[in-house]
Design a protein around this motif. Sequence first.
Motif, mmCIF file in Angstrom:
data_model
loop_
_atom_site.group_PDB
_atom_site.id
_atom_site.type_symbol
_atom_site.label_atom_id
_atom_site.label_comp_id
_atom_site.label_asym_id
_atom_site.label_seq_id
_atom_site.Cartn_x
_atom_site.Cartn_y
_atom_site.Cartn_z
ATOM 1 N N HIS A 215 0.829 -1.213 0.000
ATOM 2 C CA HIS A 215 0.000 0.000 0.000
ATOM 3 C C HIS A 215 0.863 1.262 0.000
ATOM 4 C CE1 HIS A 215 -2.270 3.355 1.405
ATOM 5 N NE2 HIS A 215 -1.619 3.335 2.546
ATOM 6 N N ARG A 220 -0.513 5.566 -6.618
ATOM 7 C CA ARG A 220 -1.688 6.428 -6.413
ATOM 8 C C ARG A 220 -1.765 6.907 -4.973
ATOM 9 N NH1 ARG A 220 -4.329 2.885 -9.949
ATOM 10 N NH2 ARG A 220 -5.166 1.707 -8.205
ATOM 11 N N SER A 221 -1.569 5.977 -4.029
ATOM 12 C CA SER A 221 -1.595 6.388 -2.622
ATOM 13 C C SER A 221 -0.452 7.359 -2.337
ATOM 14 C CB SER A 221 -1.451 5.168 -1.717
ATOM 15 O OG SER A 221 -2.529 4.298 -1.892
ATOM 16 N N THR A 224 -0.812 10.918 -4.050
ATOM 17 C CA THR A 224 -1.946 11.737 -3.617
ATOM 18 C C THR A 224 -1.865 12.089 -2.138
ATOM 19 O OG1 THR A 224 -3.235 9.726 -3.252
ATOM 20 C CG2 THR A 224 -3.515 10.825 -5.376
ATOM 21 N N GLY A 225 -0.785 11.682 -1.495
ATOM 22 C CA GLY A 225 -0.619 12.040 -0.085
ATOM 23 C C GLY A 225 -1.299 11.102 0.873
ATOM 24 N N ALA A 226 -1.771 9.966 0.379
ATOM 25 C CA ALA A 226 -2.511 9.050 1.235
ATOM 26 C C ALA A 226 -1.647 7.919 1.791
ATOM 27 C CB ALA A 226 -3.681 8.447 0.458
ATOM 28 N N LYS A 231 5.254 11.794 2.396
ATOM 29 C CA LYS A 231 6.060 12.982 2.737
ATOM 30 C C LYS A 231 7.544 12.653 2.828
ATOM 31 C CE LYS A 231 5.838 12.554 7.713
ATOM 32 N NZ LYS A 231 5.655 13.211 8.984
ATOM 33 N N PRO A 345 -2.660 1.961 9.473
ATOM 34 C CA PRO A 345 -2.249 2.820 8.355
ATOM 35 C C PRO A 345 -0.974 3.606 8.638
ATOM 36 C CG PRO A 345 -4.602 3.018 8.724
ATOM 37 C CD PRO A 345 -4.063 2.185 9.855
ATOM 38 N N VAL B 25 -11.053 4.197 -11.627
ATOM 39 C CA VAL B 25 -10.044 4.645 -10.678
ATOM 40 C C VAL B 25 -9.829 6.134 -10.896
ATOM 41 C CG1 VAL B 25 -7.646 4.448 -9.933
ATOM 42 C CG2 VAL B 25 -8.885 2.401 -10.656
ATOM 43 N N LEU B 26 -10.029 6.901 -9.864
ATOM 44 C CA LEU B 26 -9.829 8.356 -9.934
ATOM 45 C C LEU B 26 -10.476 8.954 -11.182
ATOM 46 C CD1 LEU B 26 -6.138 8.706 -8.650
ATOM 47 C CD2 LEU B 26 -8.218 9.503 -7.522
ATOM 48 N N LYS B 128 -8.305 10.769 -1.208
ATOM 49 C CA LYS B 128 -7.231 11.149 -2.134
ATOM 50 C C LYS B 128 -7.159 10.211 -3.333
ATOM 51 C CE LYS B 128 -6.117 14.380 0.694
ATOM 52 N NZ LYS B 128 -6.587 15.737 0.392
ATOM 53 N N SER B 129 -7.496 8.965 -3.108
ATOM 54 C CA SER B 129 -7.446 7.991 -4.189
ATOM 55 C C SER B 129 -8.634 7.063 -4.010
ATOM 56 C CB SER B 129 -6.132 7.205 -4.117
ATOM 57 O OG SER B 129 -6.088 6.223 -5.132
ATOM 58 N N THR B 131 -11.413 3.909 -5.841
ATOM 59 C CA THR B 131 -11.778 2.928 -6.854
ATOM 60 C C THR B 131 -13.250 2.606 -6.687
ATOM 61 O OG1 THR B 131 -9.589 1.934 -6.688
ATOM 62 C CG2 THR B 131 -11.267 0.617 -7.755
ATOM 63 N N GLN B 165 -8.905 5.769 -0.337
ATOM 64 C CA GLN B 165 -7.691 5.981 0.448
ATOM 65 C C GLN B 165 -7.725 7.432 0.889
ATOM 66 O OE1 GLN B 165 -5.357 3.441 1.098
ATOM 67 N NE2 GLN B 165 -4.911 4.971 2.655
ATOM 68 N N MET B 166 -7.746 7.652 2.194
ATOM 69 C CA MET B 166 -8.012 8.993 2.714
ATOM 70 C C MET B 166 -6.789 9.541 3.445
ATOM 71 S SD MET B 166 -11.669 7.786 4.222
ATOM 72 C CE MET B 166 -12.482 9.342 4.323
ATOM 73 N N ALA B 167 -6.699 10.861 3.467
ATOM 74 C CA ALA B 167 -5.602 11.509 4.194
ATOM 75 C C ALA B 167 -6.069 12.851 4.726
ATOM 76 C CB ALA B 167 -4.385 11.692 3.290
ATOM 77 N N ASP B 171 -0.452 13.991 8.979
ATOM 78 C CA ASP B 171 -0.037 12.645 8.552
ATOM 79 C C ASP B 171 -1.078 11.578 8.857
ATOM 80 O OD1 ASP B 171 2.328 13.768 7.752
ATOM 81 O OD2 ASP B 171 3.365 13.300 9.631
ATOM 82 N N THR B 173 -3.824 9.010 7.869
ATOM 83 C CA THR B 173 -4.284 8.261 6.693
ATOM 84 C C THR B 173 -5.243 7.169 7.144
ATOM 85 O OG1 THR B 173 -2.457 6.674 6.782
ATOM 86 C CG2 THR B 173 -2.130 8.629 5.417
#
Lengths: 411, 446
Positions: A215, A220-221, A224-226, A231, A345, B25-26, B128-129, B131, B165-167, B171, B173
């Motif tokens: 992951h 993509r993760s 996109t910052g996920a 970072k 995560p 996807v996106l 952020k991403s 599906t 996929q979240m953020a 930091d 996620t």
Amino acid sequence: MRETIVERTQVATISLVDSSIESIRENDVVRTGLRLYANQRIGVAGALGACDPAELEQRARRAHDLAIPYPYPLEADRKRQVTLPCNLTDAGRGLEEAEIILRELRDHEDFRFSGKIKLISEIEEHANDRGLDLCYEQDLVTLSLIFKETNSGSIMDGHVGYFGRDYQREDFVEHVREVLEAYRNRVELPKEEKMPVVMVARDSGMDSPYSFFAHALNARSFATGASPLSKHHGNKVFSDRFTLWQCRDPEAMLGAFFDSEGVVLEGDRYPLIEAGRVVTPYTDKKSAADFDLPHTGAASAAYDGLPSLGCPPFEAGESEWTIAELLNGRNAVFVFLSQGGDFTPDGQFASPVQLAFLFDGRRLIGRLPPLKISSTVFEMFGDAFIGISKDTWPTISNHHLLATTMKITAT
Amino acid sequence: MFEFPKGLYVDLRVEDIHSTNIAYVLGEISQYTLRAYRAAFVRVFDGDRWYCKGLTDAEHLQATIDELAGLATPDTKIEKHPVIRALEVNQGEFRAFADEDLALVPMEEKNALIKGYIGAIAARPAVKSWTAKYLDRREIKHFISSLGADLIFDTQRCGAALQGQMAAEGDKTHFDLFSRAAVRFPELHGLENDIRSTFDRAEHFLENSCAVEPGTYPVILSPMAAGVFAHECFGHKSEADFMIGDESAATEWAIGKRIGAEILSIVDDGGVDGSGHVPFDDEGTRARRTDLIRNGVLAGRLHSAVTAAALGESVTGNSRAVGFSYEPIPRMTMTSIGPGELDKEELFSRVDDGIYVETIKHGSGMSTFTLAPNRAYRVVGGKIADPVKISVVTGEVFAALGDVVGLSDKVELQSFVGGGCGKMEQMNLPVGFGGPYVLVRSLDVR
């Protein structure tokens, strides 16, 4: 432009139940895919078994009419064939071998064995009319056996196996003997709160020590910052001793040397983490273009599917030391069977260990009681990381061992 | 229709498969696959061994029967063999979905359905991403045996799955998933509010969850988590193949033995609509309800003909293969914990300081079982409180079964598309599971 994908898998499977042969099964499956490309669009059709090329083309044309975009250059002008034979391929010999192995296993009267012996022949072809012509052929033998003590009420107590192309019966029997001998010898869990933990460095799957990166290094993760590594792009966050490759070396990974877009990597590897520094996430053509990242050749697709980003096999760079040298005289917890653990995560890790052995780097000393291991990904592969052995364990396999320091808790 | 060799048992199943996979996807289409094929699996049994072959050329079944028969040693008394005597012989056509066949729904409608749900996830800044997938699979099986079985039956399932996929700043996620499965296409309409609700909770979790303080806690499992618990903690141990030839297991798992709390009952039933629905298994046995645990006492187990004969019990309709390349083995179908007598609020009120596990990433079960929560919460003073990040919840199987101290009064059954149950080489078998809200007195949480 047209591209064809052909996958043929022939498998002879011998099923063992309660230390006897229960069944013999054969499969021979051919899958064919046809991709048509024009006007920066793609159309795909596939067939299982015998197929009519004209009908396949007609379906691919209809799929192309759906106008699914594919604005990426096709691989071109590369011809490579890799053929990797195995010393045990004949189904009749496999059956004889199963009977011999069972006789050897029955000498361990305090255990029962079940599982599968498979003789596998695979061919994967990926070719197009721009001069791409890739073919990977391999034969493999796999032995996957679970063992139970005769006085055990469990579904299983442990497993032993072999997965490779150079099967040597004596070595496998010796490996089983070593594991069972250690299993019979119960030992106490050392009192230390943290100690070296050793595990087989499998490349993928839930029990792979690298599962976090599937992951975290997904383009993509990551882009996109996920991802918890987003970072850290370009930064050193792990140990100098930790390098993680995307690896399609067929000698090391027992799989095809190209991805589902027909991409072949130089040296069959691409570094994702190098000496502790996060180099890049893994990418297919689309994600590399969308996020302006290096293209690492990480496309995956079913024979009849559209290529898309998929987690590639990982390989950690091995050290110049054996596992005994890495442990340097310390005893370690050898994680032999560990199901159900996971990372949060943000990288916290915990897992029960259903079967662990005390290990001195040379031999399995004895069976530890069930325990739990815990750490964080940044510790496991950071300050606590000891290294990847240059030797394999068992010696008959191509698996190297990962050693790191973790918190150990009795259950 | 077929010429079956004398002195051997033969069965064959021909599978007509139709499946769809549409994914975005996106915002861009990433999969649009319609797969349709016919394949078959043939088994020959001579009283000692099974000889099997999976083939994609279903026109050559007789030749395959003859080929496998040539490997076997005929036994004139094969019909008296305990395994053969254990088999059910059913005949007839049982097409439950002939008029609602997923293969008859145009791809365009399926595509429109999933595209219609994209807005519920794509517009969220925290996602952020993402599906979005529509998946379906329709199977028509024709099962024929040398005993005279001649069955045609169908199963099907379809579903929508949206993953995000979240953020967030700091930091933070989090990955979350909405998944809804059904056996009929129209049942997938009208899910917008459920999708939004799932991702509302996911965003709250993303923003507010903290690492759990490791320790032992009373744990309340949601119906989904309870289903995973039933499946992993106990269900696999009810699959009788692990007991073959094992007298210790036969003693340890004797029918009538108390193995759990008195309020605990677990059943398996392949006749229930959902992702575990199999009107007949892959040996032609009719689906039925099997009580596995009744009031804390071991009441039954899941069988193929081989295991039923070995243990002197009856087949249960649980001999399943994951596809045409595999022989059937004992597997679960729809496995669930039975209801209790408390309403949900009463159940929660019994916990002063504990954990509520709402959704699950995966689970496993040996002597120790595990649940890896995706979303979990503290329970304080009988109320759901702050979200907590948990790697894994574990417990010893028998201790946990005995520690079930509360059950709510309504059972929710869960079905899924994509993924499934794995056992040995046969992965992703469709199953369903569920239960009420379940309170376990003490589990290890890390």
